[in-house]
Design an enzyme around this catalytic site. Structure first.
Site, PDB file in Angstrom:
ATOM      1  N   ARG A  25       0.829  -1.213   0.000  1.00 17.72           N
ATOM      2  CA  ARG A  25       0.000   0.000   0.000  1.00 17.72           C
ATOM      3  C   ARG A  25       0.859   1.257   0.000  1.00 17.72           C
ATOM      4  O   ARG A  25       0.444   2.300  -0.480  1.00 17.72           O
ATOM      5  CB  ARG A  25      -0.953  -0.004   1.201  1.00 17.72           C
ATOM      6  CG  ARG A  25      -2.034  -1.074   1.092  1.00 17.72           C
ATOM      7  CD  ARG A  25      -3.154  -0.841   2.067  1.00 17.72           C
ATOM      8  NE  ARG A  25      -2.790  -1.069   3.453  1.00 17.72           N
ATOM      9  CZ  ARG A  25      -2.746  -2.272   4.040  1.00 17.72           C
ATOM     10  NH1 ARG A  25      -3.065  -3.355   3.344  1.00 17.72           N
ATOM     11  NH2 ARG A  25      -2.404  -2.391   5.307  1.00 17.72           N
ATOM     12  N   SER A  70      -1.379 -16.575   5.686  1.00 15.69           N
ATOM     13  CA  SER A  70      -2.423 -15.781   6.310  1.00 15.69           C
ATOM     14  C   SER A  70      -3.618 -16.618   6.768  1.00 15.69           C
ATOM     15  O   SER A  70      -4.753 -16.305   6.456  1.00 15.69           O
ATOM     16  CB  SER A  70      -2.890 -14.721   5.308  1.00 15.69           C
ATOM     17  OG  SER A  70      -3.503 -13.667   5.974  1.00 15.69           O
ATOM     18  N   CYS A 110      -5.586 -18.585  15.364  1.00 11.70           N
ATOM     19  CA  CYS A 110      -6.416 -18.412  16.563  1.00 11.70           C
ATOM     20  C   CYS A 110      -7.732 -19.195  16.458  1.00 11.70           C
ATOM     21  O   CYS A 110      -8.384 -19.463  17.465  1.00 11.70           O
ATOM     22  CB  CYS A 110      -6.710 -16.937  16.802  1.00 11.70           C
ATOM     23  SG  CYS A 110      -5.216 -15.928  16.829  1.00 11.70           S
ATOM     24  N   ILE A 140      17.565  -5.455   7.972  1.00  5.35           N
ATOM     25  CA  ILE A 140      16.685  -6.569   8.392  1.00  5.35           C
ATOM     26  C   ILE A 140      15.755  -6.115   9.520  1.00  5.35           C
ATOM     27  O   ILE A 140      16.213  -5.551  10.519  1.00  5.35           O
ATOM     28  CB  ILE A 140      17.515  -7.801   8.851  1.00  5.35           C
ATOM     29  CG1 ILE A 140      18.494  -8.217   7.750  1.00  5.35           C
ATOM     30  CG2 ILE A 140      16.593  -8.949   9.231  1.00  5.35           C
ATOM     31  CD1 ILE A 140      19.383  -9.398   8.127  1.00  5.35           C
ATOM     32  N   TYR A 194     -24.082   3.805  27.832  1.00  3.89           N
ATOM     33  CA  TYR A 194     -25.020   3.253  28.812  1.00  3.89           C
ATOM     34  C   TYR A 194     -26.448   3.207  28.283  1.00  3.89           C
ATOM     35  O   TYR A 194     -26.982   4.199  27.797  1.00  3.89           O
ATOM     36  CB  TYR A 194     -25.027   4.055  30.126  1.00  3.89           C
ATOM     37  CG  TYR A 194     -26.218   3.677  30.983  1.00  3.89           C
ATOM     38  CD1 TYR A 194     -26.353   2.371  31.447  1.00  3.89           C
ATOM     39  CD2 TYR A 194     -27.237   4.582  31.248  1.00  3.89           C
ATOM     40  CE1 TYR A 194     -27.469   1.982  32.167  1.00  3.89           C
ATOM     41  CE2 TYR A 194     -28.370   4.202  31.971  1.00  3.89           C
ATOM     42  CZ  TYR A 194     -28.478   2.900  32.430  1.00  3.89           C
ATOM     43  OH  TYR A 194     -29.584   2.518  33.123  1.00  3.89           O
TER      44      TYR A 194
HETATM   45  P1  FAD Z   1       2.969 -17.003  12.988  1.00  2.00           P
HETATM   46  O1  FAD Z   1       1.581 -16.559  12.831  1.00  2.00           O
HETATM   47  O2  FAD Z   1       3.240 -18.244  13.743  1.00  2.00           O
HETATM   48  O3  FAD Z   1       3.572 -17.136  11.531  1.00  2.00           O
HETATM   49  C1  FAD Z   1       4.905 -17.501  11.334  1.00  2.00           C
HETATM   50  C2  FAD Z   1       4.999 -18.269  10.037  1.00  2.00           C
HETATM   51  O4  FAD Z   1       6.345 -18.308   9.644  1.00  2.00           O
HETATM   52  C3  FAD Z   1       4.562 -19.719  10.188  1.00  2.00           C
HETATM   53  O5  FAD Z   1       3.510 -20.020   9.308  1.00  2.00           O
HETATM   54  C4  FAD Z   1       5.823 -20.536   9.823  1.00  2.00           C
HETATM   55  O6  FAD Z   1       5.515 -21.672   9.053  1.00  2.00           O
HETATM   56  C5  FAD Z   1       6.602 -19.530   9.012  1.00  2.00           C
HETATM   57  N1  FAD Z   1       8.056 -19.768   9.067  1.00  2.00           N
HETATM   58  C6  FAD Z   1       8.810 -19.949  10.194  1.00  2.00           C
HETATM   59  N2  FAD Z   1      10.105 -20.096   9.859  1.00  2.00           N
HETATM   60  C7  FAD Z   1      10.173 -20.008   8.504  1.00  2.00           C
HETATM   61  C8  FAD Z   1      11.233 -20.085   7.581  1.00  2.00           C
HETATM   62  N3  FAD Z   1      12.488 -20.274   7.975  1.00  2.00           N
HETATM   63  N4  FAD Z   1      10.943 -19.966   6.269  1.00  2.00           N
HETATM   64  C9  FAD Z   1       9.659 -19.755   5.864  1.00  2.00           C
HETATM   65  N5  FAD Z   1       8.618 -19.679   6.691  1.00  2.00           N
HETATM   66  C10 FAD Z   1       8.875 -19.797   8.009  1.00  2.00           C
HETATM   67  N6  FAD Z   1      -3.244 -14.784  19.707  1.00  2.00           N
HETATM   68  C11 FAD Z   1      -4.195 -13.912  20.110  1.00  2.00           C
HETATM   69  O7  FAD Z   1      -3.902 -12.720  20.239  1.00  2.00           O
HETATM   70  N7  FAD Z   1      -5.470 -14.345  20.365  1.00  2.00           N
HETATM   71  C12 FAD Z   1      -5.843 -15.639  20.211  1.00  2.00           C
HETATM   72  O8  FAD Z   1      -7.005 -15.995  20.430  1.00  2.00           O
HETATM   73  C13 FAD Z   1      -4.859 -16.570  19.814  1.00  2.00           C
HETATM   74  N8  FAD Z   1      -5.165 -17.882  19.673  1.00  2.00           N
HETATM   75  C14 FAD Z   1      -4.213 -18.745  19.217  1.00  2.00           C
HETATM   76  C15 FAD Z   1      -4.549 -20.080  19.045  1.00  2.00           C
HETATM   77  C16 FAD Z   1      -3.606 -20.972  18.566  1.00  2.00           C
HETATM   78  C17 FAD Z   1      -3.968 -22.415  18.407  1.00  2.00           C
HETATM   79  C18 FAD Z   1      -2.298 -20.522  18.230  1.00  2.00           C
HETATM   80  C19 FAD Z   1      -1.269 -21.481  17.701  1.00  2.00           C
HETATM   81  C20 FAD Z   1      -1.958 -19.204  18.420  1.00  2.00           C
HETATM   82  C21 FAD Z   1      -2.903 -18.301  18.909  1.00  2.00           C
HETATM   83  N9  FAD Z   1      -2.588 -16.966  19.115  1.00  2.00           N
HETATM   84  C22 FAD Z   1      -3.544 -16.088  19.550  1.00  2.00           C
HETATM   85  C23 FAD Z   1      -1.230 -16.457  18.877  1.00  2.00           C
HETATM   86  C24 FAD Z   1      -1.126 -15.804  17.512  1.00  2.00           C
HETATM   87  O9  FAD Z   1      -1.608 -16.680  16.550  1.00  2.00           O
HETATM   88  C25 FAD Z   1       0.320 -15.455  17.242  1.00  2.00           C
HETATM   89  O10 FAD Z   1       0.735 -14.535  18.228  1.00  2.00           O
HETATM   90  C26 FAD Z   1       0.530 -14.840  15.875  1.00  2.00           C
HETATM   91  O11 FAD Z   1       0.093 -15.692  14.881  1.00  2.00           O
HETATM   92  C27 FAD Z   1       2.011 -14.526  15.682  1.00  2.00           C
HETATM   93  O12 FAD Z   1       2.223 -14.097  14.392  1.00  2.00           O
HETATM   94  P2  FAD Z   1       3.636 -14.295  13.701  1.00  2.00           P
HETATM   95  O13 FAD Z   1       3.509 -13.735  12.325  1.00  2.00           O
HETATM   96  O14 FAD Z   1       4.713 -13.789  14.549  1.00  2.00           O
HETATM   97  O15 FAD Z   1       3.857 -15.865  13.645  1.00  2.00           O
END
Ligand code: FAD
Length: 564
Positions: free
Chosen positions: A25, A42, A46, A283, A432
């Site tokens: 964007r 994406s 959660c 980075i 309220y």
């Molecule tokens: P992620 O969303 O984990 O994404 C990281 C991605 O990077 C992964 O798909 C992984 O495959 C990819 N990756 C890693 N290393 C590499 C590599 N070397 N090369 C290529 N790809 C790579 N948070 C809330 O706030 N509320 C909730 O209700 C909640 N519920 C949750 C329920 C579950 C079951 C889980 C697992 C998490 C939940 N969370 C919740 C936490 C929330 O999902 C995470 O905090 C959030 O997704 C973090 O985002 P992120 O982009 O840092 O990591």
């Protein structure tokens, strides 16, 4: 020569996807490529527990966006099943391993964003890799659990760890008809909460038939001769089960960053500045993999939540595209649903304040209704507010209830971020109408009670101080309430009779007053003070808080031999 800025993003879920979309964007010219190890970008991690519980029935509902959508809407290339395995910072290149073909190749970047998230903990316990023992992070893992239940006819489950994900899984497994046991090493469920606020949640789990094993940890797994899994705990319990879900928390994925020599912080997360830039100026890093400053304590912390990950992704994109954007720090604002209860928190817990050596705070407990008591369906909210004794700054809040909980915590979350005080909570003008709230909203009440404390209109006593006090306990509830349950040794003088029965109260002794929730006892305290009783305290939160403190009081009394 190609002058287009090349932005490469590692990880395509919360932090990575929002960073890539925001970068587009801001820069229509940039070449943006997202590398994702898994098959999906994406996706709604959660939502995974609710997919297992069949609340979300179709897997494709979990796909917030697809690679095709990223291409057509944002002109962003997504390469899934592509793991980034190395960074060459000198040449500004990453090495990508195509998990489908096995091929490896290098890609050059101008800006690199690390959003690899955090991996579920899987401690090296005996036989932890047996089939039927799962962690939950990805869609394929949730599919595996669903399949294990459906095809194996699982009827029982053990959830290891009573954190947010563990309890969401517990609810959803019960929803699928399984009988569930939860094993938690700490002496409470939901360890980020203060224990008294976690008590109603433990009680609700028990009421729903979940067997809750606190103060116990898994020691080993095995499979018995009948094919069942057996979970052995440190206390010696052996729980036979069809399925195990590990919800033991997560660890930042820092392997890539570490190999590349980027700075790693004391909490084992990638160290970044306020614009999410790592120790290498080309980075950036965002999400569960990074360390952030705790907004209240100022300490470094790792907080794996979707909100911060998304906001950080956006800030990193701003920074890459030359805008000034700063992450304000994490407040750990979180919410969780457990069998009809909503549990929410923001800012520091009392445990965090104590751990960080932050003295000079005070706290109030209150149990107001979520909406006007005369309108049908009003439900209590159990609320704890922490604030600074000096200037009244709001430090944290936690709440449990069935309705309107997260709304109050969200208001307080914003107050904390703006450095607001309890006097601001008193004055907050909030929505309220009888079905939604009360003219004095629970947030206003919390501010008023805290202001009464700081202005010296009331002195509070704490239930946790009960074993150590010689004070007279005065219960000002009605006799019927007293008969239904009271603190051993308390004297019952109902509030309407108090003025007439002052003679029954000893002059020189400290008096601690309580009622159901703290309001009538506050009135009683004001009467007593104005009749010359100078040493009177109100037991914060009243008998309702007493019941939440009971497990802790019992423990203290067992250890010391006490009042009750
Ligand atoms: P992620 O969303 O984990 O994404 C990281 C991605 O990077 C992964 O798909 C992984 O495959 C990819 N990756 C890693 N290393 C590499 C590599 N070397 N090369 C290529 N790809 C790579 N948070 C809330 O706030 N509320 C909730 O209700 C909640 N519920 C949750 C329920 C579950 C079951 C889980 C697992 C998490 C939940 N969370 C919740 C936490 C929330 O999902 C995470 O905090 C959030 O997704 C973090 O985002 P992120 O982009 O840092 O990591």
């Amino acid at each position: 020569m190609n002058t287009r800025q090349r932005i490469l993003v590692v990880g395509g879920v919360a932090g990575g996807a929002s960073c890539a979309a925001r970068a587009r964007r801001l820069s229509e010219d940039a070449e943006i490529i997202v590398f994702e190890r898994g098959p999906y970008v994406s996706f709604a991690n959660c939502g995974l527990p609710y997919y297992i519980g069949d609340v979300i029935q179709k897997e494709d509902k979990l796909l917030v966006a697809t690679a095709e959508l990223f291409k057509t809407r944002f002109n962003i290339e997504v390469r899934n099943e592509s793991e980034v395995v190395a960074i060459n910072r000198e040449r500004r290149e990453i090495q990508v391993h195509n998990l489908r073909t096995g091929a490896s190749y290098w890609e050059q970047y101008d800006a690199l964003v690390l959003a690899p998230g955090a991996a579920p903990l899987r401690p090296p316990l005996p036989d932890i890799d047996l089939p039927g023992i799962f962690t939950l992070r990805t869609i394929p893992e949730s599919r595996d659990i669903r399949q294990w239940i459906a095809e194996g006819g699982a009827q029982t489950a053990v959830v290891v760890g009573a954190g947010f994900i563990g309890l969401e899984m517990t609810e959803n497994l019960v929803q699928r008809g399984l009988t569930v046991a939860v094993v938690e090493m700490m002496d409470q469920v939901l360890p980020p909460l203060d224990p008294e606020l976690a008590e109603p949640v433990r009680q609700r789990l028990v009421d729903k038939g979940v067997s809750v094993h606190l103060n116990d940890a898994v020691a080993a797994f095995e499979r018995d001769s009948s094919g069942k899994l057996v979970v052995t705990t440190r206390s010696g319990a052996r729980i036979r089960t069809d399925l195990v879900v590990l919800g033991l928390g997560v660890r930042p994925e820092i392997k890539l960053a570490k190999q590349a020599g980027l700075a790693i912080g004391e909490k084992n997360g990638i160290r970044v500045d306020e614009s999410m830039r790592t120790s290498d100026p080309h980075i950036w890093a965002v999400g569960d993999a990074v360390e952030s400053r705790d907004f209240v304590t100022g300490e470094w912390c790792v907080v794996p939540l979707a909100g911060p990950a998304n906001r950080q992704g956006r800030i990193a994109a701003d920074s890459i595209c030359g805008r000034s954007a700063h992450f304000r720090g994490v407040q750990s604002t979180a919410v969780c649903g457990v069998f009809g209860l909503t549990v929410a928190m923001t800012g520091a817990s009392e445990k965090t304040l104590n751990r960080s050596g932050i003295a000079g705070y005070d706290k109030v407990y209150l149990h107001p209704n979520d909406h006007a008591a005369y309108y049908p369906g009003a439900k209590p909210i159990h609320l704890k507010l922490l604030f600074s004794c000096g200037d009244g700054r709001v430090l944290g809040a936690q709440a449990v209830g069935e309705e309107g909980v997260e709304k109050r915590i969200d208001v307080i979350a914003m107050a904390i971020q703006k450095g607001a005080t309890i006097y601001d909570l008193e004055e907050a003008e909030l929505c309220y109408a009888p079905q939604f709230g009360t003219a004095k909203d629970p947030v206003n009440f919390a501010g008023m009670i805290a202001a009464n404390v700081l202005q010296g209109d009331v002195s509070l006593a704490r239930w946790e101080q009960l074993p150590d006090t010689q004070a007279l306990l005065l219960d000002v509830r009605e006799p019927s309430e007293f008969t239904a349950g009271h603190v051993e040794g308390a004297l019952n003088i109902p509030l309407p009779q108090l003025r007439a029965r002052l003679g029954e109260l000893p002059g020189g002794r400290e008096i601690w007053v309580y009622c159901a929730a703290g309001q009538r006892s506050y009135y009683a305290l004001r009467i007593l003070r104005q009749h010359g009783y100078s040493c009177v305290r109100n037991l914060s939160g009243g008998f309702t808080s007493y019941k939440q403190f009971q497990p802790m009081l019992q423990k203290a009394q067992t250890a010391a031999g006490g009042r009750e």
